[in-house]
Write a protein that holds these residues in place. Structure first.
Motif, PDB file in Angstrom:
ATOM      1  N   UNK A   1     -28.498  42.652  -8.015  1.00 13.71           N
ATOM      2  CA  UNK A   1     -27.209  42.183  -7.491  1.00 13.71           C
ATOM      3  C   UNK A   1     -27.424  41.175  -6.358  1.00 13.71           C
ATOM      4  N   UNK A   2     -28.401  41.487  -5.494  1.00 12.06           N
ATOM      5  CA  UNK A   2     -28.695  40.572  -4.377  1.00 12.06           C
ATOM      6  C   UNK A   2     -29.176  39.218  -4.911  1.00 12.06           C
ATOM      7  N   UNK A   3     -30.068  39.296  -5.911  1.00 13.74           N
ATOM      8  CA  UNK A   3     -30.602  38.050  -6.487  1.00 13.74           C
ATOM      9  C   UNK A   3     -29.468  37.260  -7.159  1.00 13.74           C
ATOM     10  N   UNK A   4     -28.585  37.990  -7.826  1.00  9.08           N
ATOM     11  CA  UNK A   4     -27.440  37.346  -8.481  1.00  9.08           C
ATOM     12  C   UNK A   4     -26.577  36.616  -7.444  1.00  9.08           C
ATOM     13  N   UNK A   5     -26.362  37.311  -6.315  1.00  7.72           N
ATOM     14  CA  UNK A   5     -25.534  36.727  -5.245  1.00  7.72           C
ATOM     15  C   UNK A   5     -26.160  35.434  -4.736  1.00  7.72           C
ATOM     16  N   UNK A   6     -27.458  35.514  -4.399  1.00  9.72           N
ATOM     17  CA  UNK A   6     -28.120  34.313  -3.882  1.00  9.72           C
ATOM     18  C   UNK A   6     -28.369  33.283  -4.979  1.00  9.72           C
ATOM     19  N   UNK A   7     -28.434  33.772  -6.227  1.00 10.77           N
ATOM     20  CA  UNK A   7     -28.589  32.852  -7.350  1.00 10.77           C
ATOM     21  C   UNK A   7     -27.378  31.937  -7.479  1.00 10.77           C
ATOM     22  N   UNK A   8     -26.221  32.457  -7.072  1.00 17.80           N
ATOM     23  CA  UNK A   8     -25.007  31.632  -7.127  1.00 17.80           C
ATOM     24  C   UNK A   8     -24.823  30.836  -5.839  1.00 17.80           C
ATOM     25  N   UNK A   9     -25.118  31.491  -4.725  1.00 22.71           N
ATOM     26  CA  UNK A   9     -24.890  30.861  -3.424  1.00 22.71           C
ATOM     27  C   UNK A   9     -26.034  29.899  -3.055  1.00 22.71           C
ATOM     28  N   UNK A  10     -27.247  30.268  -3.447  1.00 26.81           N
ATOM     29  CA  UNK A  10     -28.408  29.460  -3.105  1.00 26.81           C
ATOM     30  C   UNK A  10     -28.966  29.823  -1.741  1.00 26.81           C
ATOM     31  N   UNK A  11     -30.256  29.599  -1.598  1.00 28.33           N
ATOM     32  CA  UNK A  11     -30.908  29.843  -0.308  1.00 28.33           C
ATOM     33  C   UNK A  11     -31.374  28.491   0.210  1.00 28.33           C
ATOM     34  N   UNK A  12     -30.847  28.117   1.348  1.00 32.02           N
ATOM     35  CA  UNK A  12     -31.158  26.797   1.904  1.00 32.02           C
ATOM     36  C   UNK A  12     -32.455  26.861   2.705  1.00 32.02           C
ATOM     37  N   UNK A  13     -33.491  26.228   2.170  1.00 29.69           N
ATOM     38  CA  UNK A  13     -34.787  26.254   2.836  1.00 29.69           C
ATOM     39  C   UNK A  13     -35.069  24.952   3.577  1.00 29.69           C
ATOM     40  N   UNK A  14     -34.030  24.158   3.772  1.00 28.32           N
ATOM     41  CA  UNK A  14     -34.263  22.852   4.395  1.00 28.32           C
ATOM     42  C   UNK A  14     -34.817  22.996   5.810  1.00 28.32           C
ATOM     43  N   UNK A  15     -34.428  24.071   6.488  1.00 29.11           N
ATOM     44  CA  UNK A  15     -34.928  24.291   7.848  1.00 29.11           C
ATOM     45  C   UNK A  15     -36.404  24.603   7.884  1.00 29.11           C
ATOM     46  N   UNK A  16     -36.946  25.031   6.738  1.00 33.13           N
ATOM     47  CA  UNK A  16     -38.357  25.452   6.728  1.00 33.13           C
ATOM     48  C   UNK A  16     -39.312  24.318   6.383  1.00 33.13           C
TER      49      UNK A  16
ATOM     50  N   UNK B   1     -34.258  21.460  -1.812  1.00 31.64           N
ATOM     51  CA  UNK B   1     -34.383  22.331  -0.635  1.00 31.64           C
ATOM     52  C   UNK B   1     -33.509  23.575  -0.749  1.00 31.64           C
ATOM     53  N   UNK B   2     -32.557  23.563  -1.637  1.00 32.04           N
ATOM     54  CA  UNK B   2     -31.765  24.780  -1.866  1.00 32.04           C
ATOM     55  C   UNK B   2     -32.282  25.444  -3.136  1.00 32.04           C
ATOM     56  N   UNK B   3     -32.770  26.681  -2.948  1.00 34.72           N
ATOM     57  CA  UNK B   3     -33.339  27.410  -4.083  1.00 34.72           C
ATOM     58  C   UNK B   3     -32.289  28.384  -4.604  1.00 34.72           C
ATOM     59  N   UNK B   4     -32.154  28.438  -5.899  1.00 32.99           N
ATOM     60  CA  UNK B   4     -31.242  29.392  -6.538  1.00 32.99           C
ATOM     61  C   UNK B   4     -32.087  30.433  -7.263  1.00 32.99           C
ATOM     62  N   UNK B   5     -32.381  31.543  -6.568  1.00 32.84           N
ATOM     63  CA  UNK B   5     -33.303  32.509  -7.191  1.00 32.84           C
ATOM     64  C   UNK B   5     -32.754  33.086  -8.495  1.00 32.84           C
ATOM     65  N   UNK B   6     -33.664  33.260  -9.423  1.00 32.77           N
ATOM     66  CA  UNK B   6     -33.306  33.830 -10.727  1.00 32.77           C
ATOM     67  C   UNK B   6     -34.362  34.873 -11.065  1.00 32.77           C
ATOM     68  N   UNK B   7     -33.929  36.100 -11.387  1.00 36.77           N
ATOM     69  CA  UNK B   7     -34.928  37.084 -11.819  1.00 36.77           C
ATOM     70  C   UNK B   7     -34.972  37.102 -13.344  1.00 36.77           C
ATOM     71  N   UNK B   8     -36.123  36.735 -13.912  1.00 34.71           N
ATOM     72  CA  UNK B   8     -36.223  36.760 -15.380  1.00 34.71           C
ATOM     73  C   UNK B   8     -36.260  38.212 -15.842  1.00 34.71           C
ATOM     74  N   UNK B   9     -35.186  38.667 -16.437  1.00 37.95           N
ATOM     75  CA  UNK B   9     -35.019  40.091 -16.761  1.00 37.95           C
ATOM     76  C   UNK B   9     -36.101  40.585 -17.707  1.00 37.95           C
ATOM     77  N   UNK B  10     -36.672  39.667 -18.470  1.00 37.37           N
ATOM     78  CA  UNK B  10     -37.731  40.079 -19.402  1.00 37.37           C
ATOM     79  C   UNK B  10     -39.000  40.521 -18.670  1.00 37.37           C
ATOM     80  N   UNK B  11     -39.054  40.211 -17.357  1.00 36.87           N
ATOM     81  CA  UNK B  11     -40.242  40.615 -16.591  1.00 36.87           C
ATOM     82  C   UNK B  11     -40.074  42.014 -15.987  1.00 36.87           C
TER      83      UNK B  11
END
Lengths: 404, 249
Positions: free
Chosen positions: A333-348, A360-370
């Motif tokens: 659920x957390x990954x889904x949330x950030x997958x839609x919102x994105x994580x802004x890594x521009x500061x890093x 610079x904005x990463x949209x995490x995706x968990x490959x469910x097959x893993x």
């Protein structure tokens, strides 16, 4: 009964068990986060490559990619164009006339790749209009307009409206130059491209090269990624004298990243789980050593060594996997949330990511097959963690344990 | 001596004869070396026990009672001599076979109860029957009867920590008796019990000894036990100094 005893045993010291459950959960979360970030970055990079750099497939004259000579243009481009127009898998395609050349301004000179485009096609195939940071995309009829990348504009300190001279070698082998006005500055996600590629209208570059409606490259954007291999196969059969390449061979560094990202995530997971296994092992060792008398008594009563070992292994597995039903849905659920919102890594490290061609904005995706392999890895961790405690639990004979 | 033996699946021969010698310890000795100083715990003991006996091994602390009991139960090995149980020399059995032997033939009662703390009283009592894979309805039948006999029917679902010492020891005895073993070996079973609890426990064991013909061997120096057994074997410094049949019954 062994299962019942093992399950209840892990709750004998609740705080100790909870600490290890929390640590396993954290490890699992971290593992899933790492996989998701990597996957998100890779998918984003692939999308960037396909949608803004190469398209799914590119068609060239066979020698063009090895030696970008003016005369290596595609023969009969209309034939290919007609075929692509009738291909239901194709979303759009763009024909480009390309030449290596020299860009000169009052403040400096730089080697560039001059790409003659039909702007209306590029809007769909490479989203060029979306990348314009200053000015505007050159209209089709603007034969003096030029677009350059932000990186090149900074390097040569050029501003909108400034005069730029392009020098190329025409099809007869003569050096020829033309003056252009800077209409727009674009910025893609790839700094290397921004420093090298400049865009002019196809008409202008063809005139400079003395080519008549000749093109060097057709970039094809398909309706879906899944159709790529099939289209590639068909085009190769249809146009055997041309070079037909997918983005994988056109951007081998991206393909390498995609294929190796699984190994990187696996290595990180193994390191994480090794750390977790020491925690599990320590907890189980304490638990087993505290219960030496009890296990001795069980053996005295007729419980075999293998049953005792099975009980300890079960306890370790329970401790390790107990959090899965809670943690995995939470993590997803957390990954889904950030997958839609994105994580802004521009500061890093915005510049670093830009120079490597990453957004610079990463949209995490968990490959469910893993997920099954992740659970299996955790299961293996539990088994490995249980080896020492299990061995220790049956080290003493019943009489030794009872005497102690 | 009329004896008829049958090979069981555990490799131990089962006894069918009524008066046969079921335990025959021949010239057994045991020496311990704590801190490098040899201590002879058992010295050339010969012992014969028949089915259904109710025996106490008595003697002062350190006389070798527990050591002898442990050797009969296959928990400890003698340095020399043999222990024949149903004509099988258990000193020659592998550890795995000894575990099976204990499981199928011996009920242990330990001095300090030794119940499994995470199991309820009923689960503790069923423990050996579960290891023997006895069917649920048979287990329940036996457990109900035994719990009723010791007056703990209302404590079946209680964990050991919620039972008194006497109640815990009764559950430990039930665990030993539930699977109807051939032998019950009890090490100081009444040591931690008050008189009422001790008598209660002995009554139950005597009753089952009569009804089910199990052989009981106690290691004890509790006079309350000694007064109720049928045979008293006295050990001093690892040797049998007297072996008397009592006139209790």
């Amino acid at each position: 009964m062994t299962i019942k005893i093992a399950w209840r045993n892990i709750w004998r010291n609740k705080i100790r068990s909870l600490i290890i459950i929390v640590s396993v959960s954290s490890g699992l979360l971290a593992g899933m986060a790492v996989i998701s970030l990597y996957e998100g970055m890779m998918r984003s990079r692939v999308r960037t490559v396909i949608e803004t750099e190469t398209g799914h497939i590119q068609i060239h004259q066979k020698n063009f990619l090895n030696d970008r000579m003016t005369e290596y243009y595609i023969p009969n481009p209309q034939l290919i164009s007609d075929h692509l127009k009738n291909d239901m898998s194709v979303r759009a395609f763009s024909e480009r006339t390309i030449s290596e050349g020299m860009l000169s301004t009052a403040s400096g000179v730089s080697g560039v790749s001059i790409i003659g485009i039909l702007p209306q096609n590029e809007i769909i195939v490479s989203g060029l209009d979306q990348k314009i940071k200053e000015g505007f995309l050159i209209p089709r009829e603007d034969i003096n307009g030029i677009l350059i990348g932000k990186k090149l504009s900074q390097k040569l300190k050029i501003h909108l409206g400034q005069k730029i001279i392009l020098t190329v070698t025409d099809s007869a082998g003569n050096l020829t130059s033309s003056a252009f006005r800077l209409r727009g500055i674009y910025q893609s996600d790839n700094a290397l491209i921004d420093e090298v590629n400049v865009y002019v209208s196809q008409q202008s570059i063809q005139a400079m090269l003395t080519l008549k409606n000749q093109i060097h490259e057709i970039s094809v954007l398909l309706k879906s990624d899944e159709q790529m291999d099939e289209c590639l196969r068909r085009y190769k059969i249809k146009f055997p004298d041309l070079a037909i390449d997918s983005w994988k061979s056109l951007s081998p560094e991206t393909n390498l990243l995609v294929t190796t990202v699984d190994y990187y995530s696996f290595i990180i997971l193994v390191i994480l789980f090794i750390a977790i296994s020491f925690g599990i092992m320590n907890t189980m060792m304490m638990s087993v050593l505290e219960r030496r008398y009890e296990t001795g008594m069980m053996m005295a009563l007729g419980m075999g060594k293998y049953k005792i070992m099975y009980m300890i292994i079960l306890e370790t597995i329970f401790l390790s996997i107990i959090s899965i039903p809670v943690i995995i849905p939470m993590a997803l659920m957390t990954i889904q949330y950030y997958g839609e919102k994105g994580i802004d890594l521009s500061g890093m490290g915005k510049d670093m990511m830009y120079s490597f061609g990453f957004e610079t904005t990463i949209y995490p995706v968990f490959p469910i097959e893993k997920l099954p392999s992740l659970i299996i890895l955790l299961f293996i961790t539990a088994i490995i963690s249980s080896i020492l405690p299990t061995w220790k639990s049956v080290q003493n004979s019943p009489i030794q344990a009872l005497r102690n | 001596m009329e004896k008829r033996a049958k090979q069981s699946d555990t490799g131990i021969e089962k006894l069918n004869s009524k008066d046969a010698t079921v335990i025959d310890a021949h010239n057994i000795s045991k020496t311990y070396n704590p801190g490098g100083i040899p201590i002879r715990a058992i010295k050339n003991i010969h012992l014969h026990l028949s089915k259904g006996e109710f025996v106490a091994l008595v003697g002062p602390s350190g006389s070798g009672k527990t050591t002898l009991l442990n050797m009969i139960g296959g928990l400890d090995q003698p340095d020399s001599g043999s222990i024949l149980i149903n004509n099988t020399d258990i000193t020659r059995l592998s550890q795995a076979k000894l575990v099976k032997f204990r499981l199928h033939h011996i009920g242990f009662v330990f001095q300090s109860y030794n119940l499994i703390p995470v199991l309820t009283a009923q689960e503790n009592a069923e423990f050996i029957m579960l290891l023997q894979k006895i069917k649920k309805f048979k287990r329940n039948e036996r457990i109900d009867m035994l719990f009723q006999a010791v007056g703990l029917s209302d404590k079946k679902n209680v964990r050991p920590s919620q039972l008194s010492g006497g109640q815990q020891q009764r559950v430990a005895v039930l665990r030993a008796l539930a699977s109807k073993p051939q032998f019950v070996l009890a090490d100081e079973p009444t040591a931690n019990l008050d008189s009422e609890a001790a008598f209660n426990l002995l009554d139950i064991m005597l009753k089952l000894n009569k009804e089910e013909g199990m052989t009981y061997i106690f290691s004890t120096h509790d006079q309350r036990v000694i007064d109720r057994v049928k045979r008293v074997i006295k050990l001093v410094d690892g040797e049998v100094v007297s072996d008397k049949i009592t006139d209790i019954l």
